[in-house]
Every structure is written in C-alpha cells, then in structure tokens.
Design a protein around this motif. Structure first.
Motif, mmCIF file in Angstrom:
data_model
loop_
_atom_site.group_PDB
_atom_site.id
_atom_site.type_symbol
_atom_site.label_atom_id
_atom_site.label_comp_id
_atom_site.label_asym_id
_atom_site.label_seq_id
_atom_site.Cartn_x
_atom_site.Cartn_y
_atom_site.Cartn_z
ATOM 1 N N LEU A 671 2.423 2.598 3.777
ATOM 2 C CA LEU A 671 1.652 1.774 2.857
ATOM 3 C C LEU A 671 0.464 1.207 3.617
ATOM 4 N N LYS A 672 -0.719 1.711 3.319
ATOM 5 C CA LYS A 672 -1.884 1.306 4.098
ATOM 6 C C LYS A 672 -2.212 -0.170 3.855
ATOM 7 N N PHE A 673 -2.776 -0.818 4.863
ATOM 8 C CA PHE A 673 -3.131 -2.239 4.850
ATOM 9 C C PHE A 673 -1.905 -3.144 4.822
ATOM 10 N N THR A 674 -0.736 -2.589 5.218
ATOM 11 C CA THR A 674 0.469 -3.415 5.289
ATOM 12 C C THR A 674 0.248 -4.628 6.182
ATOM 13 N N ALA A 675 -0.468 -4.435 7.291
ATOM 14 C CA ALA A 675 -0.686 -5.537 8.226
ATOM 15 C C ALA A 675 -1.493 -6.667 7.605
ATOM 16 N N ALA A 676 -2.236 -6.369 6.549
ATOM 17 C CA ALA A 676 -3.054 -7.396 5.907
ATOM 18 C C ALA A 676 -2.272 -8.144 4.838
ATOM 19 N N LEU A 677 -0.961 -7.923 4.772
ATOM 20 C CA LEU A 677 -0.113 -8.621 3.812
ATOM 21 C C LEU A 677 0.980 -9.397 4.540
ATOM 22 N N PRO A 678 1.440 -10.516 3.982
ATOM 23 C CA PRO A 678 2.648 -11.142 4.522
ATOM 24 C C PRO A 678 3.803 -10.143 4.467
ATOM 25 N N PRO A 679 4.652 -10.078 5.479
ATOM 26 C CA PRO A 679 5.710 -9.049 5.515
ATOM 27 C C PRO A 679 6.570 -8.992 4.263
ATOM 28 N N HIS A 680 6.935 -10.161 3.705
ATOM 29 C CA HIS A 680 7.812 -10.135 2.528
ATOM 30 C C HIS A 680 7.086 -9.569 1.315
ATOM 31 N N LEU A 681 5.764 -9.792 1.203
ATOM 32 C CA LEU A 681 5.021 -9.228 0.068
ATOM 33 C C LEU A 681 4.801 -7.728 0.251
ATOM 34 N N ALA A 682 4.600 -7.278 1.496
ATOM 35 C CA ALA A 682 4.474 -5.839 1.739
ATOM 36 C C ALA A 682 5.770 -5.130 1.367
ATOM 37 N N ALA A 683 6.907 -5.712 1.765
ATOM 38 C CA ALA A 683 8.200 -5.095 1.439
ATOM 39 C C ALA A 683 8.431 -5.092 -0.069
ATOM 40 N N ARG A 684 8.075 -6.169 -0.741
ATOM 41 C CA ARG A 684 8.288 -6.221 -2.180
ATOM 42 C C ARG A 684 7.390 -5.223 -2.914
ATOM 43 N N THR A 685 6.176 -5.041 -2.415
ATOM 44 C CA THR A 685 5.273 -4.075 -3.029
ATOM 45 C C THR A 685 5.868 -2.674 -2.981
ATOM 46 N N LEU A 686 6.339 -2.271 -1.795
ATOM 47 C CA LEU A 686 6.905 -0.928 -1.665
ATOM 48 C C LEU A 686 8.206 -0.809 -2.452
ATOM 49 N N ALA A 687 9.022 -1.852 -2.455
ATOM 50 C CA ALA A 687 10.282 -1.810 -3.208
ATOM 51 C C ALA A 687 10.020 -1.604 -4.695
ATOM 52 N N ALA A 688 8.978 -2.246 -5.203
ATOM 53 C CA ALA A 688 8.656 -2.098 -6.628
ATOM 54 C C ALA A 688 8.245 -0.663 -6.947
ATOM 55 N N ARG A 689 7.603 0.029 -5.987
ATOM 56 C CA ARG A 689 7.197 1.421 -6.200
ATOM 57 C C ARG A 689 8.384 2.374 -6.148
ATOM 58 N N LEU A 690 9.427 1.996 -5.384
ATOM 59 C CA LEU A 690 10.606 2.850 -5.260
ATOM 60 C C LEU A 690 11.598 2.644 -6.399
ATOM 61 N N ALA A 691 11.405 1.596 -7.191
ATOM 62 C CA ALA A 691 12.401 1.219 -8.189
ATOM 63 C C ALA A 691 12.124 1.839 -9.554
ATOM 64 N N ASP A 692 13.181 2.037 -10.311
ATOM 65 C CA ASP A 692 13.109 2.352 -11.736
ATOM 66 C C ASP A 692 14.093 1.422 -12.427
ATOM 67 N N VAL A 693 13.613 0.233 -12.741
ATOM 68 C CA VAL A 693 14.484 -0.803 -13.299
ATOM 69 C C VAL A 693 15.007 -0.399 -14.674
#
Length: 709
Positions: A671-693
């Motif tokens: 996930l590009k620009f991960t370093a420019a995000l707080p770690p918990h928001l970067a993880a949540r962003t990727l988790a939302a892309r992997l999910a099918d709620v």
C-alpha cells in the motif's frame, strides 16, 4: 440513417467530414444520443460494447462546442488509464481536431523533454494524458499550472470503469477537483465505459463534488447488460468451453485450430503469456507477445506486426483488453477465465467487427479451478449479469498523497483551508488525523498557519523531482533486460540470483524467447543477455492481484456444481471434466446454504463465498477457524473439534460483530504512502480492501448442514 436534424448539432465542418471523409452513412445510436447533452455541457457516462464508437460519441460534440464557444488553449483533456491506449488514439484524434483547425498534444511518461517543451510553448487544444502525468504537470516547477489549465472546459475519461475500481480512480477524482478549483468553475466530465452493473452510481462518482448539483445522464442505447436482469435468451456470441489440462496442451489446440486466422489469446499472468508464447513458437506458429514487463518498443513492434499479419497469434495479459487497435481479429481465446464478466465483455468485443461477423471466444481451461471459474463466469454472462463498479474503500493513503502534492503545487497551503480544494469529496472530509500525522512525522511543516513540504517527504519521495509522489501504486523491483543496447523488457531479480546447484549461465524467458544472462549490474538494476541457443529459460513475476474470486463468481461456481449449465457449447473434454468436478464436490454444495464436511480430521466449511468474504469470516469466527491456513474461494478449514452445538453458539449474533481481516506488515508494504499514515489507519485501510462484509453477513444468515466425507 441519421437525419439532418441530428447532424445539424455538429459543427458544419465536422459534419462534412463525417459524411465525406469517414464515409459514414450516419451516426451510431450512442453518437446520436450523446450529441445534444454533451453540446449542452452536461456530464455523462457513455456506455457501449468494445468498438461501439464511444470516442467519437464524446469527441465530436465537444469539438463542436469548442468551435461554437471559441475555446482556446488547453480546453479538452482526454484521460486514459494506459499509455498504449493514448498512443493508439493520437492519430485518430489528430485527424478529427485537424478538420476543425485544432491541435492535439500527447503527454505521458514516455514523452521526451523536447516534446513536452513544445506543448508548454504552443498549447494544444486537446491534451491526451494519464492522471499521473496530469499530477506531474500540476506539481512541476517548469510549468505554470494556473496558466496551462486556465481554459479547461471538459475532461473525457476513457475506460472510466478501469479507474473507478481501484485507487487510481480516487487519485483521478482528486486531481479533477484541483483542476476545477484552478479553473474557478465546473469542468464538464464525460466518462466512456464498457457495460457496468451500476452506471448511475458510476456517473455520480465521476461527477465528484458536482454530483447532485450538475446535470448528468447515462447514455447507453446499445449496452444490453444491466447487472440485474436475467432474460431467458442468452447474450449473442459464439462461445465454447474446452478443458485442455495444461499450457502445453493449450498450445497444441491453438496451433491446430483456426489456421489462417488472426487470433488473440488472453492469459491471467505474464508468466503464462511467456510460456504459451514460447510453446506456440516451438510449433511453428507466428506468435507475438504483449504484457506490462515487455519494453515499450517490444510491445509496439509486436502489436504493429500483429495488426499487419494474417495467420498469427498474439498472446497478452489484460494490456490488450482496453480498446487498443490491433487490426481486424478473427478469434479471441481465453486461457482459464478472466476475473470478471466485464473483462470478458471487453475481450469478446474485440471480435465480430467485420460485416456479417459474429463475436466469439474459446475458453481453454487448464485445471479444475480454471474450468469451474470459466463455467461460473459464463453462467453469470448467460443471465445478462455484469459486476457493479465499486470504488476502493477508505482511501486514506490517497488523502496523504494529495495533501503532499498540493503542498508541492501551491508551495504553501492554509492549515485550515486545504479541504477547500476537495469540497464535498467524502474521503477528504475525514482527513484531519492524517494532516496531524503528516505534521507530527515531518512530512509537512507548519509556518505561520501555512503548510508546506517537510524534510521527511523530501527524504522519502523527493527523488527525481518527487516523481514517486505522482504514482499511487507500488510496483515490485524489476531489472531492465538488455540485448546489446536494445531493451527487451524487465525481469524479476529473483531469477538472476545464482544457486549453488546451477550449472551454466542463468536463463530467462522474455518476449517469448530464451536468453542466457551474461552479466548483472546490481547497482543500476540491469542485466545483459544473449539469445540462448536451445531457447530455454524461466519466467516469473510477482502477482499484483491476490484478491481471488468474488462472492458473485464463487456463488455462480456453486450453481454450476449444483447443476446449472451455462448457455455455451462444451467440448467432450469439458463435459467430462465438469462431470468429474460435480461428482467430487457433490457433498460440498447445497443450493440452500453452506456445508461443513468432516473427513479424517479435516473439517471444512464450504462457503462458496469468495476470498474476501472468507477472509472476513475467518476474522469474525476466529475461535472456530483452524489457525495458519491459506484462505480459498470456496472453503475455510475449521478446528477438528467443531460440532453442531459449538457451531450454533459461535454463529449466534455473529452478524452483528463482523470483524475485518487481519493485516500483516508485509501486506502493508504493497500500500503506497503507508508511511504517511498513522499505523492503525494504514492497517484499517488495507483491512477494508480485503473485506467483504456483505458476503460474510450473507453466509452467517444462511443455514448450514454437516456431512461426513
């Protein structure tokens, strides 16, 4: 036949050339229906099958409006997702604009400094470009972006569905909002697309902050598919499904069938393209290749030779899916299956363009998974179903990228005024925590209430005038492969590492030919090769798409296993292989719900829900799922001690506590620009892309039965 009143909406010069230069008896339905709203300045999404005249449907009325309104400078921007499509469109658009005394310019990553300088000195009326190059012009110190884009009146987004489904779509929207603010008034937005399942939502997405405020319409007189209808009659087209068992057998079939015809073969990976291309050449078939890791010149040579040849094959990834003209095709062949019905429609649309011709596609399945996915996809196609285009979830990293780009563009931005550049664009309304992180980590710095680029952004993204900041995706490192001074393409560096048991030079398979590696420049990331006498070699690239099959496709596979037959012709081999698959899975499918099977301590929950839904279910029911497993499209492994009572207790209320998938550190690297995000928001962003709620919720609401075996 087009009536005079329709052509009257075109500028007289353009109408003259449509009839006398192009020799058209009239305009196609899409082109007729698009004239009035586009001349009137409305936003629109134009839907039509491949080769449906979408480009002319957009450009003809906008050139007419340009002449009538006296537009000057860069007034029409035409955006494409890939450079090859821009190159392909350039001569055609130059002809159309030239009739009107207007000019066209091309600007993308392969355009040299001299050509860019000419564009800046002598502004074209129409600019062909990519979103990344638009971003580059906005942040460049060599161009006065306010002057350059002051006259922009309209933007055409070709293959808009290809943008909307990934992060490049959010990037494009954000750049268009910045252009609109520079312009000081709305810019007309026109999207061109193959058929999608939710065209109204796609239009609203494209309109961005203008959705609901500006007039807009979907124009789709010939689209045919809606994503919801299921007519009894199958779609038109000659479609056949065969089971061949291996790439080598696929090469045998392709070499034997349709000799004397021009055939386009789609594969799902660059490695498969190389292997199939080499196998075809070894059988004496005139073969050309196209994929993203071949050099630009190599691809152009292949596409040009293919367009001029007759008895030949071109093997490609999705690089040739998006409307690039490779001449008149006789056949499309698909190895296994594309990921979506929309991709299949693009591909089959490359055929049947000659008068009296019929669209056609031959599927060659290499294994059971490929066979079932192909059958499931054709089942959906037979029901006139096509996927909705859904923007990627929670694009926080794009917000960070855009804030940094805006600081470069404007030099400094008011700390409390940055949101005004993206008014009403929903993700940016939640950007305050990201700004705080950028300040805290030194990506931006504050001076007198103004934000500007900070030292950390310089360190991470400042190389070559912040070129890394204009691209929103991360590509794995690849080495340039050179034969003398000729670039062949790019290779995975893992193939260049010598192993202790290797004998002789390392071998690469690239451009369908074997190469012996004669030297490696590790510092400059280059390797040097000579043709391999025996033609052998290896090809391998890291796959960018690990999302697996969707919920809809997985459920369609279940329908096929239960007994649904797609409305296509099956070869005897395919009939036999499908019968074997149905027998093997007869205890794993249930049309009313899901199945849990137990055999020798192996407990599997057969969900047929797709990878993303299964990832979400694994996180939600973590106490029952076997640890450390790889998630599949069709099933999840459960703990050996799961019984009906434990299952019922775990599922009770689970629909109200859906959990997002876990995200690893390695996954975050993609996930590009991960370093420019707080770690918990970067993880949540990727988790939302992997999910099918929704898919997970559907499974948890369905009945489940236990079976043995």
């Amino acid at each position: 036949m087009t009536g005079p009143s329709t052509l009257d909406l075109l500028h007289p010069t353009l109408a003259h050339h449509v009839v006398n230069t192009l020799g058209w008896p009239g305009l196609r339905p899409l082109q007729r229906e698009a004239l009035a709203p586009l001349v009137d300045g409305q936003d629109a999404v134009l839907l039509a099958p491949t080769a449906g005249g979408k480009t002319e449907a957009a450009v003809f009325p906008l050139l007419s409006a340009m002449a009538a309104g006296g537009w000057s400078g860069v007034s029409l921007i035409y955006v494409c997702p890939i450079k090859a499509l821009l190159n392909n469109l350039l001569p055609r658009l130059q002809s159309y604009a030239g009739w009107m005394g207007r000019s066209v310019g091309l600007w993308h990553g392969d355009i040299g400094t001299a050509a860019r300088g000419r564009i800046l000195r002598d502004r074209p009326d129409v600019l062909l470009t990519t979103p990344e190059s638009l971003e580059g012009m906005l942040v460049s110190t060599k161009a006065d972006h306010r002057e350059l884009f002051a006259g922009v009146r309209a933007v055409v987004v070709d293959e808009v569905h290809a943008f909307a489904g990934d992060d490049r779509g959010w990037h494009l929207l954000a750049v268009l909002e910045r252009l609109t603010r520079l312009r000081g008034q709305p810019i007309q937005r026109v999207g061109l697309s193959a058929t999608v399942g939710n065209p109204g939502e796609l239009l609203a997405w494209l309109q961005g902050s203008g959705a609901g405020e500006r007039p807009g319409r979907v124009i789709a007189p010939e689209a045919g598919l809606t994503g919801t209808a299921a007519p009894s009659e199958p779609p038109p087209g000659e479609v056949e499904l065969d089971y061949v068992g291996s790439l080598d057998n696929a090469a045998r079939v392709i070499a034997a069938l349709h000799t004397g015809e021009k055939r386009l073969v789609f594969c799902d990976s660059r490695q498969a393209v190389e292997q199939l291309g080499a196998a075809l050449r070894s059988r004496g078939v005139t073969t050309f290749l196209s994929h993203a890791s071949l050099s630009v010149d190599e691809r152009r040579r292949a596409e040009q030779a293919f367009s001029e040849a007759r008895d030949c094959v071109i093997v490609a990834t999705s690089t040739l899916e998006l409307g690039i003209d490779v001449g008149d095709l006789d056949r499309v062949i698909q190895i296994n299956a594309p990921a979506t019905v929309a991709s299949f429609l693009q591909r089959i649309g490359r055929t049947g363009r000659r008068s009296g011709g019929q669209r056609n596609c031959l599927f060659l399945a290499l294994d059971e998974t490929g066979l079932l996915r192909a059958a499931g996809l054709l089942h959906l196609w037979g029901r006139h179903w096509v996927e909705p285009v859904v923007p990627t979830a929670e694009p926080r990293h794009i917000i960070a990228q855009q804030l940094l780009a805006l600081c470069l563009q404007e030099s400094q931005v008011g700390e409390h005024l940055w949101k005004e550049w993206w008014p009403g664009l929903e993700p940016f309304e939640r950007g305050d925590p990201i700004v705080a992180h950028l300040l805290r980590e030194g990506f931006v710095q504050r001076d007198g209430g103004m934000l500007m680029i900070g030292p950390e952004a310089e360190r991470r993204f400042g190389w070559r005038h912040f070129m890394e900041l204009t691209s929103v995706f991360t590509a794995p490192p690849e080495f340039v492969v050179l034969h003398g001074r000729t670039e062949i393409g790019r290779a995975n560096p893992a193939l260049l590492c010598a192993r202790e048991n290797d004998e002789g030079p390392r071998r690469l398979l690239l451009a369908g030919r074997g190469w012996a590696v004669t030297g490696v420049d590790w510092k400059r990331q280059r390797c040097f090769v000579e043709p391999a006498e025996d033609g052998g070699g290896k090809a391998r690239w890291d796959s960018a798409d690990r999302t697996g099959a969707s919920f809809a496709l997985s459920r369609a596979v279940r329908a096929v296993l239960v007994g649904a037959d797609p409305p296509v012709r099956f070869t005897r081999r395919a009939v036999g292989a499908l019968a074997t698959a149905r027998e093997r899975h007869q205890e794993h499918v249930w049309s009313a719900g899901s199945v849990i099977s137990r055999a020798a301590g192996d407990v599997r929950w057969w969900t047929w829900a797709g990878t993303r839904a299964n990832l979400t279910l694994r996180a939600t029911l973590a106490g029952l799922v076997a640890p450390g497993q790889q998630v599949h499209d069709s099933y999840l492994r459960l703990r050996e001690d799961v019984d009906p009572a434990a299952w019922a207790a775990a599922r009770d209320g689970a629909t109200d506590r859906i959990a997002l998938p876990d995200v690893s550190e390695k996954a975050l690297e993609g996930l590009k620009f991960t370093a420019a995000l707080p770690p918990h928001l970067a993880a949540r962003t990727l988790a939302a892309r992997l999910a099918d709620v929704e898919g997970a919720r559907t499974l948890l609401g369905e009945p489940t039965r236990f079976v043995a075996g």
